[in-house]
Design a protein around this motif. Structure first.
Motif, PDB file in Angstrom:
ATOM      1  N   ARG A  21       0.837  -1.214   0.000  1.00 10.34           N
ATOM      2  CA  ARG A  21       0.000   0.000   0.000  1.00 10.34           C
ATOM      3  C   ARG A  21       0.867   1.258   0.000  1.00 10.34           C
ATOM      4  O   ARG A  21       0.511   2.262  -0.615  1.00 10.34           O
ATOM      5  CB  ARG A  21      -0.950   0.006   1.196  1.00 10.34           C
ATOM      6  CG  ARG A  21      -1.940  -1.147   1.211  1.00 10.34           C
ATOM      7  CD  ARG A  21      -2.919  -1.075   0.105  1.00 10.34           C
ATOM      8  NE  ARG A  21      -3.881  -0.021   0.349  1.00 10.34           N
ATOM      9  CZ  ARG A  21      -4.954   0.186  -0.365  1.00 10.34           C
ATOM     10  NH1 ARG A  21      -5.210  -0.600  -1.388  1.00 10.34           N
ATOM     11  NH2 ARG A  21      -5.775   1.155  -0.092  1.00 10.34           N
ATOM     12  N   THR A  22       1.994   1.220   0.683  1.00  9.66           N
ATOM     13  CA  THR A  22       2.906   2.366   0.682  1.00  9.66           C
ATOM     14  C   THR A  22       3.564   2.517  -0.683  1.00  9.66           C
ATOM     15  O   THR A  22       3.711   3.638  -1.190  1.00  9.66           O
ATOM     16  CB  THR A  22       3.972   2.199   1.779  1.00  9.66           C
ATOM     17  OG1 THR A  22       3.325   2.040   3.039  1.00  9.66           O
ATOM     18  CG2 THR A  22       4.905   3.390   1.833  1.00  9.66           C
ATOM     19  N   MET A  24       2.396   1.874  -3.489  1.00  9.60           N
ATOM     20  CA  MET A  24       1.467   2.419  -4.484  1.00  9.60           C
ATOM     21  C   MET A  24       1.678   3.920  -4.670  1.00  9.60           C
ATOM     22  O   MET A  24       1.510   4.438  -5.774  1.00  9.60           O
ATOM     23  CB  MET A  24       0.015   2.173  -4.063  1.00  9.60           C
ATOM     24  CG  MET A  24      -0.410   0.751  -4.197  1.00  9.60           C
ATOM     25  SD  MET A  24      -2.163   0.389  -3.884  1.00  9.60           S
ATOM     26  CE  MET A  24      -2.790   1.744  -2.978  1.00  9.60           C
ATOM     27  N   TYR A  25       2.080   4.600  -3.615  1.00 13.27           N
ATOM     28  CA  TYR A  25       2.251   6.049  -3.695  1.00 13.27           C
ATOM     29  C   TYR A  25       3.509   6.443  -4.464  1.00 13.27           C
ATOM     30  O   TYR A  25       3.686   7.614  -4.804  1.00 13.27           O
ATOM     31  CB  TYR A  25       2.244   6.666  -2.297  1.00 13.27           C
ATOM     32  CG  TYR A  25       0.885   6.546  -1.660  1.00 13.27           C
ATOM     33  CD1 TYR A  25      -0.172   7.342  -2.077  1.00 13.27           C
ATOM     34  CD2 TYR A  25       0.642   5.602  -0.673  1.00 13.27           C
ATOM     35  CE1 TYR A  25      -1.432   7.212  -1.527  1.00 13.27           C
ATOM     36  CE2 TYR A  25      -0.615   5.473  -0.104  1.00 13.27           C
ATOM     37  CZ  TYR A  25      -1.639   6.282  -0.541  1.00 13.27           C
ATOM     38  OH  TYR A  25      -2.888   6.138   0.009  1.00 13.27           O
ATOM     39  N   LEU A  26       4.385   5.485  -4.732  1.00 11.29           N
ATOM     40  CA  LEU A  26       5.567   5.794  -5.533  1.00 11.29           C
ATOM     41  C   LEU A  26       5.182   6.200  -6.947  1.00 11.29           C
ATOM     42  O   LEU A  26       5.947   6.881  -7.623  1.00 11.29           O
ATOM     43  CB  LEU A  26       6.524   4.601  -5.559  1.00 11.29           C
ATOM     44  CG  LEU A  26       7.238   4.297  -4.249  1.00 11.29           C
ATOM     45  CD1 LEU A  26       8.053   3.027  -4.373  1.00 11.29           C
ATOM     46  CD2 LEU A  26       8.108   5.467  -3.830  1.00 11.29           C
ATOM     47  N   PHE A  28       2.992   8.380  -7.665  1.00  9.84           N
ATOM     48  CA  PHE A  28       2.907   9.841  -7.614  1.00  9.84           C
ATOM     49  C   PHE A  28       4.298  10.469  -7.582  1.00  9.84           C
ATOM     50  O   PHE A  28       4.512  11.547  -8.136  1.00  9.84           O
ATOM     51  CB  PHE A  28       2.082  10.289  -6.415  1.00  9.84           C
ATOM     52  CG  PHE A  28       0.646   9.869  -6.506  1.00  9.84           C
ATOM     53  CD1 PHE A  28      -0.192  10.399  -7.467  1.00  9.84           C
ATOM     54  CD2 PHE A  28       0.140   8.913  -5.640  1.00  9.84           C
ATOM     55  CE1 PHE A  28      -1.515   9.998  -7.574  1.00  9.84           C
ATOM     56  CE2 PHE A  28      -1.180   8.512  -5.730  1.00  9.84           C
ATOM     57  CZ  PHE A  28      -2.005   9.048  -6.698  1.00  9.84           C
ATOM     58  N   THR A  57      12.728   4.679  -9.224  1.00  5.86           N
ATOM     59  CA  THR A  57      11.458   4.720  -8.507  1.00  5.86           C
ATOM     60  C   THR A  57      10.476   3.708  -9.092  1.00  5.86           C
ATOM     61  O   THR A  57       9.728   3.060  -8.357  1.00  5.86           O
ATOM     62  CB  THR A  57      10.863   6.135  -8.545  1.00  5.86           C
ATOM     63  OG1 THR A  57      11.855   7.068  -8.089  1.00  5.86           O
ATOM     64  CG2 THR A  57       9.647   6.255  -7.639  1.00  5.86           C
ATOM     65  N   TYR A  61       8.680   0.728  -7.148  1.00  8.03           N
ATOM     66  CA  TYR A  61       7.214   0.600  -7.231  1.00  8.03           C
ATOM     67  C   TYR A  61       6.811  -0.808  -7.660  1.00  8.03           C
ATOM     68  O   TYR A  61       5.950  -1.440  -7.043  1.00  8.03           O
ATOM     69  CB  TYR A  61       6.686   1.651  -8.219  1.00  8.03           C
ATOM     70  CG  TYR A  61       5.248   1.487  -8.639  1.00  8.03           C
ATOM     71  CD1 TYR A  61       4.216   1.832  -7.786  1.00  8.03           C
ATOM     72  CD2 TYR A  61       4.938   0.993  -9.900  1.00  8.03           C
ATOM     73  CE1 TYR A  61       2.892   1.686  -8.181  1.00  8.03           C
ATOM     74  CE2 TYR A  61       3.626   0.847 -10.298  1.00  8.03           C
ATOM     75  CZ  TYR A  61       2.605   1.193  -9.437  1.00  8.03           C
ATOM     76  OH  TYR A  61       1.302   1.038  -9.824  1.00  8.03           O
TER      77      TYR A  61
END
Length: 168
Positions: A21-22, A24-26, A28, A57, A61
């Motif tokens: 879940r963390t 996933m923000y990569l 952005f 990144t 991800y």
């Protein structure tokens, strides 16, 4: 199933859930890097670091999200016959094939650890204009292989429980 197996499966799946879940923000972060790259190119002062940083990144991800994807069962699979099988038969097939995945992940982890140790010892850098050190991304790769290996073992335990008629 023994309590330690249930605890292991719960712990691994909770850990991979949080990491996935963390991660996933990569996405952005990648978008921000590429936006910055576009802005600097328009301003005629292109950054040297944006392409490689976006690639690093993206690797993080993709690889840190893989155990979570496997946990959810949304990984890519050849479902020509598998989807038509009963859940118990699917579990039996998974128990047989998971050992190939564990072997593959073990080989990949071995190579990744060797490469990471080499990066630390030599201060390895990417041979580009930016010349970033490579040990951070290689450490992330090793971590993701460990998480994936742990998730594969948890998946094996779940399948064995299904074959035994138990639920984890």
């Amino acid at each position: 199933m023994p309590r330690w197996v249930k605890a292991y499966v719960r712990w691994v799946e909770a850990l991979n859930h949080r990491v996935g879940r963390t991660a996933m923000y990569l996405l952005f972060v990648i978008m921000g890097i590429l936006l910055w790259s576009s802005i600097t190119k328009i301003a005629r002062v292109p950054s040297l670091w944006t392409l490689e940083m976006a690639q690093f990144t993206l690797v993080a991800y993709y690889l840190l999200g893989a155990p979570y994807t496997f946990q959810l069962g949304t990984n890519v699979r050849m479902d020509l016959l598998y989807a038509r099988l009963r859940p118990r038969t699917q579990a039996m097939w998974d128990v047989v094939t998971i050992f190939a995945l564990i072997f593959y992940l073990g080989v990949m982890l071995y190579g990744a650890v060797e490469s990471t140790i080499y990066s630390f010892e030599t201060g390895e850098r990417n041979p580009t204009a930016w010349r970033p050190v490579l040990w951070p991304i290689k450490t992330i790769i090793c971590t993701s292989f460990v998480l994936m290996l742990m998730q594969a073992v948890a998946h094996l335990f779940r399948d064995i429980a299904i074959l035994r008629g138990e639920e984890l």
